[in-house]
Design an enzyme around this catalytic site. Structure first.
Site, short mmCIF file in Angstrom:
data_model
loop_
_atom_site.label_atom_id
_atom_site.label_comp_id
_atom_site.label_asym_id
_atom_site.label_seq_id
_atom_site.Cartn_x
_atom_site.Cartn_y
_atom_site.Cartn_z
N SER A 168 -7.73 -38.95 7.08
CA SER A 168 -7.22 -40.36 7.83
C SER A 168 -7.89 -40.37 9.27
O SER A 168 -9.16 -40.52 9.18
CB SER A 168 -5.84 -40.11 8.09
OG SER A 168 -5.06 -41.17 8.76
N ASP A 323 -9.70 -44.44 6.89
CA ASP A 323 -9.17 -44.71 5.60
C ASP A 323 -8.36 -46.08 5.64
O ASP A 323 -7.85 -46.45 4.47
CB ASP A 323 -8.49 -43.82 4.84
CG ASP A 323 -7.11 -43.46 5.48
OD1 ASP A 323 -6.97 -43.60 6.58
OD2 ASP A 323 -6.12 -43.08 4.86
#
Length: 602
Positions: A168, A323
């Site tokens: 992330s 992401d």
């Protein structure tokens, strides 16, 4: 056991006695040195022991890296039970495969995708090889793709499970796997603990399968183009009619976002979109981002993009994390595009999107009492107040993590779901996924910005109008890093202190009660206890006077404690918005000072 290994183990015990290595690290080091399943890595472990690299060894081995709110995430290091490497990623995949084979009937399959981080493609292929070796077919997205597209893939192909290789918005040093169940949501209890049980008992990794051979045989099916088209069509399905006259700059922050956000905006009719050049290259080092951390929660990420927006005469700025499941945005405060610009925090974006979606739904066909929105316990109560004003139910008694929002959708029934959000810039509209999606959030934010422009209103003025209607809400997040084994011990001490000896007041406001979600109990300021009907988790909420509160929890994905601060001024008390904003800013500053002092005393 060889004399060399005996000597190495003796060195480790000496390091424990000298308090250079924790006992838990020593135990895990011994396992990697002596058990056959770790034989490939034994020489690397031995080398570090000989060099007396105790801190590196302790950091890499002091625990077994856990599944947190976002999967199994951490710093990449070639060896170690507490690091992301071929072994720990492989164990995660094998543990998932074992559990799926035990619990799921019928043909088994797994969706796999990956982001732009270092080794992400390598780890994705590793997971695919392990799945195929276990007799599980793989549907593989063969290029950088978003986490929500992986969630969609699992549902679209009716997979048994899914794996997304991403860390992330973490620093470039990190990577991770997010593990998904057949719902398209990240694994929930009891699956998460059951998978960890399998992971802990992985012996050898079945690596005999070659990735290219698996593709050739059809055991790995490349389905990128098909899934891309279906995913964007489903995102487009959440659009609302309205103006599309908006000039904007978009930054993928060196991540995968251009594969999702740009097609979604194009499908929705936005044509004047510039990708911010310095952030366009997919690059796991995140070279042109402040601190090399591509997190749209950080306002400094937007400074350079806003400067470009002023040069280009743009009216709105968007950025998504690596992401592409989180989005941040900035807009001019007034109609002067060359004047001051400000970012919106995650709670403010959630409030804006909630009101936009519910207003459009109401205008389009109405909303019903069984329609609902979902938020977490650490997301602003402004979302609930907005939903109340539309006669829509809110499910808000959820621990941190979008997986609980996805789980609630399935538990309640997705047909009446309207909107889900969490304060960390995660949002979802629609039933096509069970994870937050920056593509659909970006699309709807642009619709809202274009609506505001058509109405002669800035997005910040829209935010102010919501405050006047629902009360002024100001929130703030304080992160206190606590790295390594010592940090983990201090985190546990800190959480115990908040439960047993909380501060009597914060910012001049008296403590009314403590909500302890780990022990499922409410403790009043006088020490009286009553049951807490809440989701279990390592979190406490300090309820203060006047509707103010502070939530405290260790991060599930990073070595830090998070303090979520919430202030509120009722609409009836709002005589002057600027005065309320200033007063709440001072209150939050006081909260932060006192919480830091409380933490420092551990």
């Amino acid at each position: 056991m060889s004399s060399e290994v005996d000597s190495l183990l003796s060195q480790i015990q000496g390091a424990v006695a000298a308090e250079k290595v924790t006992a838990s690290a020593a135990e895990n080091i011994k396992i990697w040195l002596t058990q056959s399943r770790y034989a490939t890595y034994a020489s690397q472990v031995a080398e570090l022991i000989k060099k007396e690299e105790w801190q590196a060894l302790d950091d890499a081995f002091w625990t077994v890296i856990p599944f947190g709110t976002g999967g199994r995430r951490g710093r990449m290091y070639p060896i170690g039970s507490n690091a992301i490497n071929e072994r720990t990623i492989g164990e995660s995949a094998q543990g998932l495969a074992s559990y799926v084979k035990e619990t799921v009937e019928g043909p088994l399959s797994c969706g796999i995708a990956y982001d732009t981080r270092h080794r992400s493609r390598e780890f994705a292929e590793l997971c695919a090889r392990i799945m195929v070796a276990n007799g599980i077919k793989v549907y593989f997205l063969d290029d950088y793709r978003s986490t929500p597209e992986l969630s969609f893939l699992v549902r679209y192909k009716k997979c048994s499970c899914g794996i997304m290789v991403t860390a992330s918005h973490n620093p470039p040093s990190d990577n991770a796997v997010k593990v998904y169940w057949s719902t398209g949501g990240q694994v929930l209890p009891p699956h998460d603990k059951a998978i960890i049980d399998r992971v802990m008992n992985v012996e050898e990794l079945p690596l005999e399968v070659n990735f290219d051979d698996a593709v050739a045989s059809g055991n790995v099916e490349i389905c990128t183009a098909e899934v891309d088209a279906a995913f964007i069509e489903n995102v487009k399905g959440q659009r609302f009619a309205g103006p599309r006259d908006l000039k904007l700059i978009y930054s993928p922050l060196h991540g995968v976002g251009a594969s999702a956000v740009i097609p979604a905006l194009k499908a929705d009719g936005f044509t004047d979109v510039e990708i911010y050049g310095p952030h366009a290259e997919p690059n796991g080092d995140f070279p042109n981002v402040p601190g090399h951390v591509s997190n749209p929660e950080n306002p400094q990420v937007f400074d350079a993009i806003i400067e470009r927006a002023k040069e280009a005469g743009a009216e709105f700025v968007l950025a998504t994390d690596p992401d592409c499941d989180r989005v941040g945005c900035a807009a001019p405060v007034t109609s002067d595009l060359q004047g001051e610009w400000r970012t919106f925090n995650g709670n403010q974006i959630g409030a804006l999107l909630c009101d936009y979606v519910l207003s459009k739904k109401k205008a389009g066909g109405g909303v019903a009492a069984d329609n609902y929105v979902i938020k977490t316990l650490v997301t602003t109560e402004m979302v609930r107040r907005i939903a109340d004003s539309y006669g829509v139910k809110t499910y808000g008694n959820l621990q941190v993590g979008f997986k609980y929002i996805g789980g609630t959708m399935d538990e309640v029934g997705p047909d009446n779901f309207l909107f889900g959000c969490e304060e960390s810039h995660g949002y979802l509209v629609g039933q096509y996924a069970r994870d937050k999606d920056a593509a659909v959030a970006s699309m709807l934010l642009c619709e809202l910005a274009a609506d505001c422009k058509a109405n002669g209103q800035t997005l910040h003025e829209k935010m102010e109008s919501l405050w006047w209607q629902h009360g002024y809400h100001a929130e703030h997040l304080l992160n206190q890093k606590m790295e390594g084994s010592e940090g983990m011990a201090n985190m546990k001490k800190l959480m115990a202190k908040f439960r047993e000896q909380p501060p009597n007041s914060l910012g001049g406001l008296k403590l009314l009660r403590v909500r302890d979600y780990k022990n499922d109990v409410i403790v009043s300021a006088a020490g009286e206890k009553s049951p807490l009907n809440g989701p279990p988790g390592d979190m406490v909420i300090l309820d203060l006077e006047e509707g103010n509160y502070v939530a405290v929890r260790p991060s599930g994905t990073e070595p830090k404690v998070k303090f979520y601060m919430f202030t509120y001024v009722e609409p009836e008390q709002l005589s002057l918005l600027e005065m309320a904003m200033s007063a709440m800013e001072e209150r939050i500053a006081a909260f932060e000072r006192e919480l830091k002092a409380f933490t420092a005393a551990i």
